[in-house]
Design a protein around this motif. Structure first.
Motif, PDB file in Angstrom:
ATOM      1  N   PRO A  64       0.818  -1.231   0.000  1.00 22.18           N
ATOM      2  CA  PRO A  64       0.000   0.000   0.000  1.00 22.18           C
ATOM      3  C   PRO A  64       0.841   1.266   0.000  1.00 22.18           C
ATOM      4  O   PRO A  64       0.508   2.243  -0.691  1.00 22.18           O
ATOM      5  CB  PRO A  64      -0.844  -0.139   1.277  1.00 22.18           C
ATOM      6  N   LYS A  65       1.934   1.272   0.760  1.00 15.59           N
ATOM      7  CA  LYS A  65       2.779   2.459   0.809  1.00 15.59           C
ATOM      8  C   LYS A  65       3.457   2.703  -0.534  1.00 15.59           C
ATOM      9  O   LYS A  65       3.544   3.848  -1.004  1.00 15.59           O
ATOM     10  CB  LYS A  65       3.817   2.309   1.908  1.00 15.59           C
ATOM     11  N   LEU A  66       3.945   1.639  -1.174  1.00 19.26           N
ATOM     12  CA  LEU A  66       4.570   1.788  -2.488  1.00 19.26           C
ATOM     13  C   LEU A  66       3.555   2.270  -3.523  1.00 19.26           C
ATOM     14  O   LEU A  66       3.869   3.114  -4.378  1.00 19.26           O
ATOM     15  CB  LEU A  66       5.185   0.463  -2.931  1.00 19.26           C
ATOM     16  N   PHE A  67       2.341   1.736  -3.448  1.00 21.35           N
ATOM     17  CA  PHE A  67       1.316   2.149  -4.418  1.00 21.35           C
ATOM     18  C   PHE A  67       0.942   3.620  -4.221  1.00 21.35           C
ATOM     19  O   PHE A  67       0.788   4.360  -5.207  1.00 21.35           O
ATOM     20  CB  PHE A  67       0.076   1.267  -4.256  1.00 21.35           C
ATOM     21  N   TRP A  68       0.818   4.044  -2.986  1.00 22.97           N
ATOM     22  CA  TRP A  68       0.477   5.441  -2.713  1.00 22.97           C
ATOM     23  C   TRP A  68       1.609   6.371  -3.129  1.00 22.97           C
ATOM     24  O   TRP A  68       1.376   7.449  -3.683  1.00 22.97           O
ATOM     25  CB  TRP A  68       0.147   5.611  -1.244  1.00 22.97           C
ATOM     26  N   LEU A  69       2.841   5.947  -2.904  1.00 22.76           N
ATOM     27  CA  LEU A  69       3.989   6.741  -3.329  1.00 22.76           C
ATOM     28  C   LEU A  69       4.056   6.839  -4.847  1.00 22.76           C
ATOM     29  O   LEU A  69       4.303   7.921  -5.404  1.00 22.76           O
ATOM     30  CB  LEU A  69       5.276   6.128  -2.782  1.00 22.76           C
ATOM     31  N   GLY A  70       3.827   5.716  -5.535  1.00 19.16           N
ATOM     32  CA  GLY A  70       3.843   5.739  -6.994  1.00 19.16           C
ATOM     33  C   GLY A  70       2.700   6.545  -7.579  1.00 19.16           C
ATOM     34  O   GLY A  70       2.873   7.232  -8.596  1.00 19.16           O
ATOM     35  N   THR A  71       1.528   6.500  -6.946  1.00 13.94           N
ATOM     36  CA  THR A  71       0.378   7.259  -7.455  1.00 13.94           C
ATOM     37  C   THR A  71       0.626   8.760  -7.363  1.00 13.94           C
ATOM     38  O   THR A  71       0.398   9.516  -8.312  1.00 13.94           O
ATOM     39  CB  THR A  71      -0.883   6.887  -6.663  1.00 13.94           C
ATOM     40  N   ARG A  72       1.123   9.203  -6.223  1.00 10.60           N
ATOM     41  CA  ARG A  72       1.399  10.634  -6.073  1.00 10.60           C
ATOM     42  C   ARG A  72       2.573  11.075  -6.944  1.00 10.60           C
ATOM     43  O   ARG A  72       2.564  12.177  -7.499  1.00 10.60           O
ATOM     44  CB  ARG A  72       1.680  10.951  -4.611  1.00 10.60           C
ATOM     45  N   GLY A  73       3.589  10.210  -7.058  1.00 11.12           N
ATOM     46  CA  GLY A  73       4.697  10.546  -7.941  1.00 11.12           C
ATOM     47  C   GLY A  73       4.271  10.630  -9.391  1.00 11.12           C
ATOM     48  O   GLY A  73       4.737  11.504 -10.141  1.00 11.12           O
ATOM     49  N   PHE A  74       3.382   9.743  -9.798  1.00 11.18           N
ATOM     50  CA  PHE A  74       2.852   9.788 -11.164  1.00 11.18           C
ATOM     51  C   PHE A  74       2.069  11.071 -11.399  1.00 11.18           C
ATOM     52  O   PHE A  74       2.230  11.736 -12.436  1.00 11.18           O
ATOM     53  CB  PHE A  74       1.956   8.569 -11.395  1.00 11.18           C
ATOM     54  N   ALA A  75       1.221  11.449 -10.434  1.00 18.35           N
ATOM     55  CA  ALA A  75       0.404  12.655 -10.591  1.00 18.35           C
ATOM     56  C   ALA A  75       1.280  13.902 -10.650  1.00 18.35           C
ATOM     57  O   ALA A  75       1.077  14.791 -11.496  1.00 18.35           O
ATOM     58  CB  ALA A  75      -0.597  12.755  -9.441  1.00 18.35           C
ATOM     59  N   GLY A  76       2.256  14.017  -9.756  1.00 19.77           N
ATOM     60  CA  GLY A  76       3.132  15.185  -9.775  1.00 19.77           C
ATOM     61  C   GLY A  76       3.957  15.293 -11.037  1.00 19.77           C
ATOM     62  O   GLY A  76       4.158  16.396 -11.572  1.00 19.77           O
ATOM     63  N   THR A  77       4.419  14.161 -11.562  1.00 21.80           N
ATOM     64  CA  THR A  77       5.202  14.178 -12.796  1.00 21.80           C
ATOM     65  C   THR A  77       4.343  14.570 -13.988  1.00 21.80           C
ATOM     66  O   THR A  77       4.773  15.338 -14.864  1.00 21.80           O
ATOM     67  CB  THR A  77       5.842  12.801 -13.023  1.00 21.80           C
ATOM     68  N   VAL A  78       3.135  14.042 -14.050  1.00 18.46           N
ATOM     69  CA  VAL A  78       2.239  14.372 -15.167  1.00 18.46           C
ATOM     70  C   VAL A  78       1.896  15.858 -15.170  1.00 18.46           C
ATOM     71  O   VAL A  78       1.789  16.472 -16.237  1.00 18.46           O
ATOM     72  CB  VAL A  78       0.973  13.501 -15.089  1.00 18.46           C
ATOM     73  N   LEU A  79       1.736  16.436 -13.995  1.00 20.29           N
ATOM     74  CA  LEU A  79       1.423  17.867 -13.942  1.00 20.29           C
ATOM     75  C   LEU A  79       2.550  18.707 -14.541  1.00 20.29           C
ATOM     76  O   LEU A  79       2.287  19.737 -15.182  1.00 20.29           O
ATOM     77  CB  LEU A  79       1.175  18.287 -12.491  1.00 20.29           C
ATOM     78  N   TRP A  80       3.788  18.285 -14.355  1.00 21.84           N
ATOM     79  CA  TRP A  80       4.904  19.020 -14.952  1.00 21.84           C
ATOM     80  C   TRP A  80       5.007  18.777 -16.458  1.00 21.84           C
ATOM     81  O   TRP A  80       5.384  19.676 -17.213  1.00 21.84           O
ATOM     82  CB  TRP A  80       6.218  18.604 -14.278  1.00 21.84           C
ATOM     83  N   LEU A  81       4.695  17.578 -16.913  1.00 20.03           N
ATOM     84  CA  LEU A  81       4.855  17.240 -18.330  1.00 20.03           C
ATOM     85  C   LEU A  81       3.635  17.601 -19.165  1.00 20.03           C
ATOM     86  O   LEU A  81       3.718  17.613 -20.406  1.00 20.03           O
ATOM     87  CB  LEU A  81       5.122  15.733 -18.472  1.00 20.03           C
ATOM     88  N   LEU A  82       2.527  17.900 -18.527  1.00 18.87           N
ATOM     89  CA  LEU A  82       1.280  18.051 -19.263  1.00 18.87           C
ATOM     90  C   LEU A  82       1.324  19.203 -20.262  1.00 18.87           C
ATOM     91  O   LEU A  82       0.944  19.046 -21.427  1.00 18.87           O
ATOM     92  CB  LEU A  82       0.124  18.251 -18.274  1.00 18.87           C
ATOM     93  N   ILE A  83       1.813  20.361 -19.836  1.00 19.30           N
ATOM     94  CA  ILE A  83       1.801  21.533 -20.724  1.00 19.30           C
ATOM     95  C   ILE A  83       2.801  21.394 -21.873  1.00 19.30           C
ATOM     96  O   ILE A  83       2.422  21.528 -23.045  1.00 19.30           O
ATOM     97  CB  ILE A  83       2.041  22.814 -19.912  1.00 19.30           C
ATOM     98  N   PRO A  84       4.086  21.129 -21.618  1.00 17.84           N
ATOM     99  CA  PRO A  84       5.017  21.034 -22.758  1.00 17.84           C
ATOM    100  C   PRO A  84       4.704  19.879 -23.703  1.00 17.84           C
ATOM    101  O   PRO A  84       4.720  20.055 -24.930  1.00 17.84           O
ATOM    102  CB  PRO A  84       6.386  20.856 -22.094  1.00 17.84           C
ATOM    103  N   VAL A  85       4.394  18.713 -23.173  1.00 15.93           N
ATOM    104  CA  VAL A  85       4.066  17.577 -24.038  1.00 15.93           C
ATOM    105  C   VAL A  85       2.732  17.815 -24.736  1.00 15.93           C
ATOM    106  O   VAL A  85       2.558  17.461 -25.910  1.00 15.93           O
ATOM    107  CB  VAL A  85       4.048  16.278 -23.220  1.00 15.93           C
ATOM    108  N   GLY A  86       1.787  18.431 -24.024  1.00 10.93           N
ATOM    109  CA  GLY A  86       0.509  18.753 -24.662  1.00 10.93           C
ATOM    110  C   GLY A  86       0.672  19.708 -25.832  1.00 10.93           C
ATOM    111  O   GLY A  86      -0.020  19.570 -26.852  1.00 10.93           O
ATOM    112  N   LEU A  87       1.567  20.677 -25.717  1.00 17.19           N
ATOM    113  CA  LEU A  87       1.816  21.591 -26.839  1.00 17.19           C
ATOM    114  C   LEU A  87       2.432  20.851 -28.024  1.00 17.19           C
ATOM    115  O   LEU A  87       2.089  21.122 -29.182  1.00 17.19           O
ATOM    116  CB  LEU A  87       2.736  22.721 -26.391  1.00 17.19           C
ATOM    117  N   MET A  88       3.336  19.907 -27.760  1.00 14.91           N
ATOM    118  CA  MET A  88       3.934  19.140 -28.843  1.00 14.91           C
ATOM    119  C   MET A  88       2.920  18.248 -29.527  1.00 14.91           C
ATOM    120  O   MET A  88       2.974  18.040 -30.750  1.00 14.91           O
ATOM    121  CB  MET A  88       5.099  18.309 -28.294  1.00 14.91           C
TER     122      MET A  88
END
Length: 392
Positions: free
Chosen positions: A194-218
């Motif tokens: 459960p701890k690994l899954f929660w860590l991966g879920t939040r890490g995935f969400a935070g990373t996507v928020l950073w990549l969303l705008i530049p990758v979305g523009l491409m």
């Protein structure tokens, strides 16, 4: 009577730091054999860990466990600055890998009997009854043997030798089921899923928020007119270069402190990069360079039966990059900034000048990868260097 001084050691009590003279010291061959056995077990644990991460990385949603483990590895190294602290759960993975290997070996007799039964069905269907009875008996004994091996500890030697006398003694113990229940519960809780899954879920969400705008523009650039599309794609590429300059280290800071707000602490990461600029450049370069060859595995859609096989390369290439990124962060945390103002800023600009060609090359390769990838433009969202280590 005079009271003993608590600061002075009691001469009648043995010193815990001194070896016990009554305990015989193991001979040199025994120690060498034990060291070889331990090294082989550790290597088998590494192989089992990589194989397990590859298998779970191709299962939707479950693959967040793999991302959580990689983040935990980098965070553990960042907290201590030691690479050896990143080998988390190697022994436990070796135990689980031994269970899988043992079960696979034990099932071979039952599979062989089943193959003979199927052949008997083709040759003489009227005389299949004996083979069917034999197959069911062997299968039942095999299942019992597997359960007993797991209750004994699940080591490989437990699957090889069933220890029947010990089995009957175990049946006579009154608390046999409670011991088995506690052992299973301890194994499951030790994985900390459960701890690994929660860590991966939040890490995935935070990373996507950073990549969303530049990758979305491409991605958007391919949907609009030619001239405007070039400008939009260029803007997205420039923004992506700026994001990639900080993103690996923001992920490590998040994993080390277990705070989602660490994803926006650019100033803190910049200060750490100033303390060890060349270590940060090396970690960033290794992360991007190791991610480039993996784009070739996205050219053709892999059959579902062997999807885990290319995922092995994604884990093998991604794990060292995560470890080195955590190491760079950990070394920077323990290092004091240089008192020489000119030398400090010269090193920062030199490291930045070395990082820009690597960033530019990675973004160019990422842009052209959409024309050879199976998923086309949507493959730009598959940032395996920062998200789930999977080909799709």
């Amino acid at each position: 009577p005079q009271q003993p001084d608590p600061q002075q050691p009691d001469p009648q009590q043995p010193d815990p730091q001194q070896p016990d003279p009554q305990q015989p010291r193991r001979s040199l061959p025994v120690r060498i054999a034990h060291g070889i056995y331990s090294a082989v077990g550790w290597c088998f644990g590494i192989l089992s860990l990589i194989s397990g991460l590859a298998v779970i990385s191709v299962i939707p949603v479950v693959n967040l466990l793999g991302l959580g483990y990689l983040l935990r590895v980098s965070g553990a190294i960042a907290r201590t600055g030691r690479l050896r602290d990143g080998f988390i759960g190697v022994r436990r993975a070796g135990r689980l890998g031994g269970i899988v290997l043992g079960v696979w070996l034990v099932l071979w007799p039952a599979r062989f009997i089943a193959m003979l039964r199927d052949s008997a069905v083709i040759v003489d269907p009227q005389r299949v009854g004996g083979w069917s009875v034999g197959m069911w008996i062997v299968t039942a004994l095999t299942c019992l043997h597997i359960i007993w091996a797991l209750l004994r500890g699940g080591k490989l030697r437990h699957f090889i030798w069933p220890a029947p006398i010990r089995f009957f003694r175990w049946l006579a113990t009154p608390e046999k089921f409670s011991i088995a229940r506690d052992a299973v519960w301890e194994t499951v809780t030790g994985l900390r899923l459960p701890k690994l899954f929660w860590l991966g879920t939040r890490g995935f969400a935070g990373t996507v928020l950073w990549l969303l705008i530049p990758v979305g523009l491409m991605i958007l650039a391919s949907k609009i007119a030619h001239n405007a599309g070039i400008l939009v794609s260029l803007l997205g590429a420039i923004l992506l270069m700026g994001v990639l300059l900080f993103l690996p280290f923001l992920q490590v800071r998040f994993a080390a402190e277990d705070r989602f707000g660490a994803f926006i602490e650019l100033i803190a990461v910049s200060r750490l990069a100033g303390r060890a600029p060349f270590k940060f450049w090396f970690a960033l370069s290794l992360t991007l360079v190791l991610a480039v060859p993996l784009f070739l595995l996205k050219i053709e859609l892999t059959p579902a039966e062997i999807t885990w096989l290319p995922a092995l390369f994604f884990v093998v290439f991604g794990l060292p990059a995560r470890m080195m990124t955590g190491w760079a962060m950990g070394r920077a945390e323990k290092r004091e900034p240089s008192s020489n103002f000119l030398l400090r800023w010269f090193c920062r600009f030199a490291a930045l000048g070395l990082a820009l060609p690597v960033l530019f090359s990675y973004v160019v390769i990422l842009f052209f990868s959409q024309f050879i990838s199976w998923n086309g433009t949507l493959s730009l969202l598959e940032q395996h260097a920062f998200l789930v280590p999977s080909p799709f």
